[in-house]
Structure formats: structure tokens, C-alpha cells
Write a protein that holds these residues in place. Structure first.
Motif, PDB file in Angstrom:
ATOM      1  N   PRO A 143       0.838  -1.364  -0.097  1.00 52.53           N
ATOM      2  CA  PRO A 143      -0.014  -0.124  -0.203  1.00 52.53           C
ATOM      3  C   PRO A 143       0.845   1.129  -0.004  1.00 52.53           C
ATOM      4  O   PRO A 143       0.312   2.106  -0.682  1.00 52.53           O
ATOM      5  N   VAL A 144       2.129   1.219   0.685  1.00 49.23           N
ATOM      6  CA  VAL A 144       2.888   2.414   0.831  1.00 49.23           C
ATOM      7  C   VAL A 144       3.310   2.638  -0.774  1.00 49.23           C
ATOM      8  O   VAL A 144       3.203   3.864  -1.233  1.00 49.23           O
ATOM      9  N   MET A 145       3.784   1.849  -1.492  1.00 50.77           N
ATOM     10  CA  MET A 145       4.600   1.775  -2.753  1.00 50.77           C
ATOM     11  C   MET A 145       3.495   2.428  -3.680  1.00 50.77           C
ATOM     12  O   MET A 145       3.542   3.462  -4.484  1.00 50.77           O
ATOM     13  N   LEU A 146       2.202   1.768  -3.599  1.00 52.99           N
ATOM     14  CA  LEU A 146       1.154   2.147  -4.487  1.00 52.99           C
ATOM     15  C   LEU A 146       0.633   3.623  -4.402  1.00 52.99           C
ATOM     16  O   LEU A 146       0.416   4.414  -5.255  1.00 52.99           O
ATOM     17  N   ALA A 147       0.758   3.902  -3.080  1.00 52.09           N
ATOM     18  CA  ALA A 147       0.417   5.530  -2.707  1.00 52.09           C
ATOM     19  C   ALA A 147       1.439   6.368  -3.629  1.00 52.09           C
ATOM     20  O   ALA A 147       1.164   7.452  -4.034  1.00 52.09           O
ATOM     21  N   VAL A 148       2.643   5.882  -2.988  1.00 51.50           N
ATOM     22  CA  VAL A 148       3.701   6.936  -3.584  1.00 51.50           C
ATOM     23  C   VAL A 148       3.689   7.076  -5.098  1.00 51.50           C
ATOM     24  O   VAL A 148       3.942   7.893  -5.863  1.00 51.50           O
ATOM     25  N   LEU A 149       3.350   5.667  -5.697  1.00 51.27           N
ATOM     26  CA  LEU A 149       3.429   5.840  -7.336  1.00 51.27           C
ATOM     27  C   LEU A 149       2.263   6.641  -7.809  1.00 51.27           C
ATOM     28  O   LEU A 149       2.361   7.182  -8.832  1.00 51.27           O
ATOM     29  N   LYS A 150       1.113   6.686  -7.029  1.00 53.93           N
ATOM     30  CA  LYS A 150       0.054   7.433  -7.500  1.00 53.93           C
ATOM     31  C   LYS A 150       0.184   8.812  -7.323  1.00 53.93           C
ATOM     32  O   LYS A 150      -0.107   9.680  -8.443  1.00 53.93           O
ATOM     33  N   VAL A 151       1.048   9.256  -6.099  1.00 57.01           N
ATOM     34  CA  VAL A 151       1.323  10.763  -6.089  1.00 57.01           C
ATOM     35  C   VAL A 151       2.484  10.920  -7.246  1.00 57.01           C
ATOM     36  O   VAL A 151       2.071  12.122  -8.065  1.00 57.01           O
ATOM     37  N   VAL A 152       3.338  10.265  -7.371  1.00 60.72           N
ATOM     38  CA  VAL A 152       4.596  10.570  -8.310  1.00 60.72           C
ATOM     39  C   VAL A 152       3.941  10.884  -9.863  1.00 60.72           C
ATOM     40  O   VAL A 152       4.265  11.752 -10.407  1.00 60.72           O
ATOM     41  N   SER A 153       3.209   9.774 -10.198  1.00 60.76           N
ATOM     42  CA  SER A 153       2.323   9.796 -11.372  1.00 60.76           C
ATOM     43  C   SER A 153       1.325  11.023 -11.738  1.00 60.76           C
ATOM     44  O   SER A 153       1.338  11.423 -12.795  1.00 60.76           O
ATOM     45  N   GLY A 154       1.116  11.373 -10.842  1.00 58.85           N
ATOM     46  CA  GLY A 154       0.024  12.538 -10.907  1.00 58.85           C
ATOM     47  C   GLY A 154       0.528  13.880 -10.837  1.00 58.85           C
ATOM     48  O   GLY A 154       0.050  14.731 -11.009  1.00 58.85           O
ATOM     49  N   LEU A 155       1.863  14.033 -10.693  1.00 56.66           N
ATOM     50  CA  LEU A 155       2.396  15.241 -10.350  1.00 56.66           C
ATOM     51  C   LEU A 155       2.649  16.154 -11.742  1.00 56.66           C
ATOM     52  O   LEU A 155       2.920  15.461 -12.935  1.00 56.66           O
ATOM     53  N   PRO A 156       2.014  17.414 -11.897  1.00 54.85           N
ATOM     54  CA  PRO A 156       2.348  17.947 -13.130  1.00 54.85           C
ATOM     55  C   PRO A 156       3.784  18.103 -13.551  1.00 54.85           C
ATOM     56  O   PRO A 156       4.886  18.107 -12.631  1.00 54.85           O
ATOM     57  N   GLU A 157       4.031  18.264 -14.740  1.00 53.10           N
ATOM     58  CA  GLU A 157       5.364  18.095 -15.310  1.00 53.10           C
ATOM     59  C   GLU A 157       6.213  19.077 -14.791  1.00 53.10           C
ATOM     60  O   GLU A 157       7.411  19.060 -14.542  1.00 53.10           O
ATOM     61  N   SER A 158       5.519  20.516 -14.574  1.00 53.19           N
ATOM     62  CA  SER A 158       6.519  21.556 -13.927  1.00 53.19           C
ATOM     63  C   SER A 158       6.991  21.305 -12.404  1.00 53.19           C
ATOM     64  O   SER A 158       8.108  21.539 -12.135  1.00 53.19           O
ATOM     65  N   LEU A 159       6.234  20.463 -11.923  1.00 51.26           N
ATOM     66  CA  LEU A 159       6.667  20.167 -10.423  1.00 51.26           C
ATOM     67  C   LEU A 159       7.526  18.610 -10.457  1.00 51.26           C
ATOM     68  O   LEU A 159       8.542  18.552  -9.568  1.00 51.26           O
ATOM     69  N   ALA A 160       7.124  17.872 -11.297  1.00 48.93           N
ATOM     70  CA  ALA A 160       7.788  16.586 -11.400  1.00 48.93           C
ATOM     71  C   ALA A 160       9.173  16.618 -11.541  1.00 48.93           C
ATOM     72  O   ALA A 160      10.166  15.747 -10.964  1.00 48.93           O
ATOM     73  N   GLY A 161       9.883  17.467 -12.374  1.00 46.66           N
ATOM     74  CA  GLY A 161      11.289  17.602 -12.654  1.00 46.66           C
ATOM     75  C   GLY A 161      11.862  18.296 -11.516  1.00 46.66           C
ATOM     76  O   GLY A 161      13.378  18.059 -11.346  1.00 46.66           O
ATOM     77  N   LYS A 162      11.361  18.754 -10.556  1.00 42.78           N
ATOM     78  CA  LYS A 162      11.817  19.302  -9.209  1.00 42.78           C
ATOM     79  C   LYS A 162      12.246  18.257  -8.258  1.00 42.78           C
ATOM     80  O   LYS A 162      12.771  18.513  -7.236  1.00 42.78           O
ATOM     81  N   VAL A 163      11.404  17.200  -8.364  1.00 40.53           N
ATOM     82  CA  VAL A 163      11.618  16.172  -7.147  1.00 40.53           C
ATOM     83  C   VAL A 163      12.667  15.158  -7.318  1.00 40.53           C
ATOM     84  O   VAL A 163      12.744  14.533  -8.543  1.00 40.53           O
TER      85      VAL A 163
END
Length: 221
Positions: A143-163
Motif C-alpha cells: 500500500p505504501v508503494m502504491l500510494a507513492v506511485l499514485k502521487v508521483v505519476s500525478g504530479l504536473p510536469e513543472s513540479l515532477a522535474g523538481k523532485v
């Protein structure tokens, strides 16, 4: 009259038999072209090889489901749909998996995973554009990894590149390490779009930690 009727019956049977032979057994209506669409990084030749369709195999007897199953043996592909385009083309439409994060593996290598946690490929060096998951367990069914992947895959491109890195002690305790050293306390996977909008607006304000776990009441430290 009976002879004529019998002759017509034999002629009809011969025509039907010939037509059936042409459609189901003869190479006349066999596969002469395998068209691949939708692929970006996986070569068409590799997909054709995986499809394993013999040249001039009768179009009518191609097992489309079996072809799709074989093609999905290529881990980079998410979907495959095979269809007949008469008289002689088999069309295969595919979609590729998109990497959303990196999971460290043995030997200092990097496994690129999609939003479902499926390993797409393993590289010697992690792409700098993808966040590295630093979790206690790297199990796609966790469940932890599933939640993380849901968050990461939903980030907008402008924000994803900063993580740069993603940490999580629980499904409700997700946090990011940004490229510039700042930390984002994200919380759970709920209200992702709202949290992203809030965070983008806050990053212009100087702080070390941005707590947006509750986007209604944010905290900067």
C-alpha cells in the motif's frame, strides 16, 4: 432433372470448398504485412519478432489473442491490440509504459518503474529527470508503494522535474526531497491536484520545509 440438381449441388459444394480453402488454408489470403502503430522506443522489428506471425499464414486463422499475449511479453509495452485489415495486413496497435520513478537495485543500478510499479528496464545510471524512491519496501502490491506511485505519476510536469527523492514511512507519510535541498511534506495520496497547485504557488517563498499534507492549512519552516 435429378442429374442437374446433383450437378448443381456438387458445383456449389466445390465452390464453397474452394472458398473455404482460399480463406482458411491457402496463402492467397495470407499475412503479407504486419503494421505496427503506437510504438515510440520499442522498435517495430522487435514487436514483429515477438508477435511471431509466419509469412503468408492465413489471415482468418491468426489467433489475435495469442498474438497480443506474446507481444505483451515485452515489458516496455502496456497494451497491445491486434486486428485484421483485409486482404493481407495484420495491424498491431501498442502503447508503451511510461517510467515515473527509479528504484535502486543491486549493483548500484537503477530500475525504471511505471505507475503500477512494473519494472520497464534497468539502467546503470538513473535518469536525472526521474525521482528516486527511498522506501522501506519495494513491492508494487504494498500500500505504501502504491500510494507513492499514485502521487508521483500525478504530479504536473513543472513540479515532477523538481523532485529528486521520495520517502514514505506509511501511505499517509509521503515526503519529497527537491533538487535544491528543500523538503516537501506531502502526506497521503488524496487531493493530489490541489496539493500540487498549492505547492507550485509556495515554492517562490523561501523555506526549508513545505508542509502541504493538509492543503487548507499549509506550514512553512
Amino acid at each position: 432433372m435429378r442429374a442437374r440438381t446433383a450437378f448443381i449441388g456438387l458445383l456449389t459444394a466445390a465452390v464453397v470448398g474452394t472458398a473455404a480453402w482460399l480463406v482458411f488454408y491457402s496463402p492467397v489470403l495470407g499475412v503479407r504485412n504486419v503494421e505496427i502503430v503506437g510504438n515510440l522506443t520499442v522498435s517495430a522489428d522487435r514487436i514483429r519478432q515477438q508477435a511471431a506471425i509466419a509469412a503468408l499464414h492465413p489471415m482468418a486463422t491468426v489467433d489475435l489473442a495469442a498474438v497480443e499475449h506474446r507481444i505483451l511479453g515485452i515489458r516496455q509495452l502496456a497494451t497491445a491490440k491486434a486486428s485484421r485489415e483485409w486482404p493481407a495486413t495484420l495491424k498491431i496497435a501498442v502503447s508503451e509504459r511510461a517510467p515515473v520513478a527509479v528504484v535502486p537495485v543491486d549493483g548500484g543500478k537503477a530500475a525504471l518503474v511505471d505507475k503500477h510499479g512494473v519494472v520497464i528496464e534497468i539502467r546503470a545510471v538513473a535518469p536525472p529527470s526521474l525521482p528516486v524512491l527511498q522506501l522501506g519496501r519495494m513491492n508494487p502490491s504494498d500500500p505504501v508503494m502504491l500510494a507513492v506511485l499514485k502521487v508521483v505519476s500525478g504530479l504536473p510536469e513543472s513540479l515532477a522535474g523538481k523532485v529528486k527523492t521520495v520517502h514514505a514511512g506509511s501511505a499517509e507519510g509521503i515526503s519529497f526531497g527537491l533538487n535544491d535541498g528543500r523538503t516537501v511534506v506531502w502526506g497521503g495520496s488524496d487531493r493530489g491536484e490541489e496539493k500540487a497547485r498549492v505547492l507550485v504557488s509556495l515554492l517562490s517563498r523561501k523555506a526549508d520545509v513545505y508542509d502541504i499534507s493538509s492543503p487548507d492549512v499549509v506550514t512553512l519552516k
